[in-house]
Design a protein around this motif. Sequence first.
Motif, mmCIF file in Angstrom:
data_model
loop_
_atom_site.group_PDB
_atom_site.id
_atom_site.type_symbol
_atom_site.label_atom_id
_atom_site.label_comp_id
_atom_site.label_asym_id
_atom_site.label_seq_id
_atom_site.Cartn_x
_atom_site.Cartn_y
_atom_site.Cartn_z
ATOM 1 N N ARG A 117 0.839 -1.207 0.000
ATOM 2 C CA ARG A 117 0.000 0.000 0.000
ATOM 3 C C ARG A 117 0.866 1.246 0.000
ATOM 4 O O ARG A 117 2.013 1.235 0.448
ATOM 5 C CB ARG A 117 -0.932 0.012 1.221
ATOM 6 N N TYR A 118 0.336 2.324 -0.513
ATOM 7 C CA TYR A 118 0.925 3.657 -0.500
ATOM 8 C C TYR A 118 2.414 3.648 -0.876
ATOM 9 O O TYR A 118 2.783 3.114 -1.904
ATOM 10 C CB TYR A 118 0.662 4.343 0.849
ATOM 11 N N HIS A 119 3.282 4.221 -0.014
ATOM 12 C CA HIS A 119 4.674 4.372 -0.456
ATOM 13 C C HIS A 119 5.378 3.028 -0.581
ATOM 14 O O HIS A 119 6.281 2.865 -1.405
ATOM 15 C CB HIS A 119 5.456 5.329 0.457
ATOM 16 N N GLY A 120 4.941 2.024 0.186
ATOM 17 C CA GLY A 120 5.527 0.690 0.044
ATOM 18 C C GLY A 120 5.239 0.107 -1.323
ATOM 19 O O GLY A 120 6.089 -0.536 -1.944
ATOM 20 N N LEU A 121 4.016 0.344 -1.817
ATOM 21 C CA LEU A 121 3.625 -0.153 -3.143
ATOM 22 C C LEU A 121 4.434 0.543 -4.236
ATOM 23 O O LEU A 121 4.988 -0.113 -5.127
ATOM 24 C CB LEU A 121 2.126 0.062 -3.346
ATOM 25 N N ILE A 122 4.520 1.871 -4.178
ATOM 26 C CA ILE A 122 5.273 2.613 -5.195
ATOM 27 C C ILE A 122 6.739 2.221 -5.160
ATOM 28 O O ILE A 122 7.374 2.032 -6.210
ATOM 29 C CB ILE A 122 5.112 4.139 -4.984
ATOM 30 N N GLN A 123 7.288 2.076 -3.948
ATOM 31 C CA GLN A 123 8.690 1.675 -3.816
ATOM 32 C C GLN A 123 8.931 0.310 -4.459
ATOM 33 O O GLN A 123 9.883 0.124 -5.220
ATOM 34 C CB GLN A 123 9.090 1.620 -2.332
ATOM 35 N N ALA A 124 8.073 -0.648 -4.151
ATOM 36 C CA ALA A 124 8.248 -2.003 -4.691
ATOM 37 C C ALA A 124 8.069 -2.020 -6.206
ATOM 38 O O ALA A 124 8.897 -2.589 -6.934
ATOM 39 C CB ALA A 124 7.262 -2.963 -4.018
ATOM 40 N N PHE A 125 7.003 -1.393 -6.694
ATOM 41 C CA PHE A 125 6.763 -1.342 -8.143
ATOM 42 C C PHE A 125 7.956 -0.710 -8.867
ATOM 43 O O PHE A 125 8.308 -1.111 -9.985
ATOM 44 C CB PHE A 125 5.501 -0.532 -8.454
ATOM 45 N N SER A 126 8.563 0.280 -8.225
ATOM 46 C CA SER A 126 9.620 1.054 -8.886
ATOM 47 C C SER A 126 10.926 0.294 -9.049
ATOM 48 O O SER A 126 11.868 0.810 -9.667
ATOM 49 C CB SER A 126 9.869 2.354 -8.107
ATOM 50 N N ARG A 127 10.994 -0.916 -8.540
ATOM 51 C CA ARG A 127 12.193 -1.732 -8.828
ATOM 52 C C ARG A 127 12.248 -2.079 -10.317
ATOM 53 O O ARG A 127 13.302 -2.473 -10.823
ATOM 54 C CB ARG A 127 12.168 -3.048 -8.026
ATOM 55 N N THR A 128 11.122 -1.947 -11.026
ATOM 56 C CA THR A 128 11.056 -2.441 -12.409
ATOM 57 C C THR A 128 11.122 -1.353 -13.469
ATOM 58 O O THR A 128 11.206 -1.662 -14.657
ATOM 59 C CB THR A 128 9.727 -3.199 -12.643
ATOM 60 N N ASN A 129 11.037 -0.072 -13.078
ATOM 61 C CA ASN A 129 10.809 0.948 -14.113
ATOM 62 C C ASN A 129 12.009 1.817 -14.431
ATOM 63 O O ASN A 129 11.874 2.922 -14.924
ATOM 64 C CB ASN A 129 9.596 1.812 -13.749
#
Length: 1006
Positions: A684-696
């Motif tokens: 959720r929230y910043h944890g989700l963005i942080q995790a997703f951002s490993r790929t971009n």
Amino acid sequence: MQEKQIYSTSAIAEMTNGIILAKFEKTRMQDARSYQSEAELENNMINNLTSQGYERLFAKTNEDLYVNLKKQIEKLNDVTFSKDEWSRFLREYLDTPNDTMIEKTRKVQENYIYDFTFDDGHLQNIKIIDKTNIYKNCLQVVNQIKQEGSHSNRYDVTVLVNGLPLVHIELKKRGVNIHEAFNQIHRYSKESFNIESSLYKYVQIFVISNGTYTRYFANTLNQSKGNYEFTCEWADAKNKVIRDLDDFTRTFFEKRVILEVLIKYCVFDVTNTLLIMRPYQIAATERILWKIRSSYESKKYGRVEAGGFIWHTTGSGKTLTSFKAARLATELEFIDKVFFVVDRKDLDFQTMKEYQRFQPDSVNGSKDTKELKKCIEKKDNRIVVTTIQKLNEFVKKNPTHEIYDKQCVLIFDECHRSQFGDAQKNIRKAFKKYYQFGFTGTPIFVENSLGGDTTTGIFGAQLHSYVITDAIRDGKVLKFKVDYNNILPKFKSAEKEYDEKELKKLEKKMLLHPERITEISKHILEVFDAKTHRNVVYNLKDRRLSGFNAMLAVQSVDAAKLYYEEFKRLQNNLAEDKRLKVATIYSFVANEEQRAIGEISEEDFNPGAMDSGAKEFLDKAISDYNNYFTTNFSTAGNEFQNYYKDLSKRVKQREVDLLIVVGMFLTGFDAPTMNTLFVDKNLRYHGLIQAFSRTNRILNKVKAFGNIVCFRDLEKATKDAIKTFGDENSVNVILERSYDEYINGFCDEESGKRIKGYTEICNEILAKFPDPTEIELEADKKEFVELFGELLRAENILKNFDEFENFEKIISDRQMQDMKSTYVDIREGLVNSRNSERNEQSNVDFSDVEFEIDLLKTDEINLDYILALILSKVKESEDIENLKSDVRRVIRSSLGTRSKEELIIDFINSTKVSELKNTEDILESFYSFARKQKSSSISKLIEEEKLKSGSNHFIEKAVAKGYVDYAGDELDSIIPPTSRRQGAREKKKTVIMEKIRDIVDIFVGI
């Protein structure tokens, strides 16, 4: 005068006295209707530069530049060189024999002062650039310098700093694709920039423009940083892009701005890569320096309002910005010490090594605070790099230390991780005269705060922002493509659950159910190759599959164990080249109260604190890793931290296919090779963005976006997180479009244009070019290239959608082979005509066309496939001529095998392929034949060119590596004696290199 004033320092952010405009205002527009040739564009730029105070130099050759260089170095240093002294200065320092581009860059960035002994015996510091008083540097502009290398080239516009060409601008007329200017610079780099005694080896910054669009980038040998994706646009402090060449010239090339970019905002890192900071990074750094100075002058130090935070999205280069801000803060005369505070696990990475180079004893990663105390007390140490944990220990053990009364800057890298803990409070309470700054990609707002604490409350006002929508717009990070998969309907209720207490109850019963783990693992194995482009590109150089890699984020250590074991079981029966290299890492997590919704718990480097079962299993997984890579790590002592470092390196190098994690690597880890995240974890929230951002992270054109494959229902959580860190309209900017839109077409909201769908593109190209091999007219060739480029781009995106696996082909395999072959033939024809002595030009302008060669490579056909095809065709028919025709078609459709066409046809002609029984037979027969041909080709080249001893070894090594090493003296050492007059030796070297390159192209991988 009024026009210039708008771009002068008076228009720059209030009180910052920085170089980034607070707000860019365009005062005059280029008449869109007026035609502007390349020459007119060039002359206009030169006129603008001279009106801004640049001296106009009229020079045409490299020799003219050397004459001017002597005058400028003498003027800068207030000296006069005799002819012999100047020759010696060049030989000893400025133009040392065999100096590479890297060494020239080192001179500009680091070793810009040289102790020179004059003929009369006196020693004097001679500098090539004045970094103390930038206004003492002389800026000149010159154009159309001619230089001979393997080809004769004329360069458009060059900016000289004290006579050295430090910035080069390549221009194309309006309407021409800006990629053409980028490609031209790369051609010059191969053909003439880097020849012996070329001053263009000193170029630090390249600028490319077609008048309408303008970009800049660093001169670097780093291959990944050499992609167009790493070029950058200039912008103001509000991230408003400044594209037009006139506007760019008046801002970026304002004398103070370009000198500060060269002197202050370039970083020559430990890998010998030159980095140039982007405008938002410079703006943030300037805001921090302004805040420190203004807070000092108003005596606000020691309060929250004396600092602030920088919100730069994940993947935008925060650590480089914070590193530069910390270094520049040490130069403020009233600052006693700068603390750069990081999380423990970040200490061993590249940016920390930068600090070691800047100040050898600034970094200390041990738990002992005695070393930290010594570092703090050293009078000549302006900067201290430490972990938040260690600084907290120092504060507790040294409650009355004198440092607390000194003027100290505290910069927290990735402040979202530890901003609300007791350590941060203790540090802030101890220091009396501090200026505290935090960097984060995901601030804590009221919406995602649990205890009421926010980033603003802890660090002060937001000083600068560059959010994910800015980064996507600028092409600095990629969008996300998110799939929500419910593999087994009976577990759906658990996958939709958000309540932590309920999840605990459901975990073992449903979420960790063996059937669910098995089905998800099977699904990952099924889609892995398509998602990561694995086994699509075959790297003949080292004969291994390439593409991207992936991470699997799971809820708990128990989940990590179950998934790891299941992947091992499922892969037992797979062939070696089909298996994934799977690794895992996790450690002890302290049971601390969460301060923000979605916070990813930090795992400590203390696996010994875990229960015995978890530790025992981790040792087994590390043992598997040791067997893979012939290493010797374990969970004992420092070995676990060494395992973490080694694993990090191998993931970045794409030696690990799939990494299973619980919390580690989900924040602050950058691996451009990673394009997919499988998620069986509530985010959720910043944890989700942080995790997703490993790929971009950007890498190349093949990497179109970050793939997120969810096995939990995270759709609402994803939209909530995007709205929090973007705005209401951010969802469409940050998430990729649907499969149907790419198949059937859609309207682009930003441009208002309709984007053709894949089906429409396929039908149009078939209707217009049913047989592409028969295209003769130049205009038709151009239209075909443009259409096929659209097709490649659409297909590259669609390959990431599971639905595309079942898409009924509109274009047959045979037609696609002919199209690819024609596409490459047209490109090669244009390249050859441009490079030929006659320089024949097409009567149709192809300059606005970009060939999608990187995307074409994603469908490469490997050599083994072609040999297997030969065998199957032989069994079908005895008609050798038809066989050769079919094989030629397949070979020509593949960039990697085109150069091997005649070798393969010669093999068919000289071998009774019909007598070969199976794949092993034809492989053995071909490779034996090819090795003999390789030896023969090498011997023939050595004899023809009369190459010296050692040539055979050099060429064989080049074939093994897959490229010819032009730098260094190894190639020089095999060239026969050749006069250096009129560049004869350089031309001879180029001819030999090209002939070796031909051999490499044919025999690489054999």
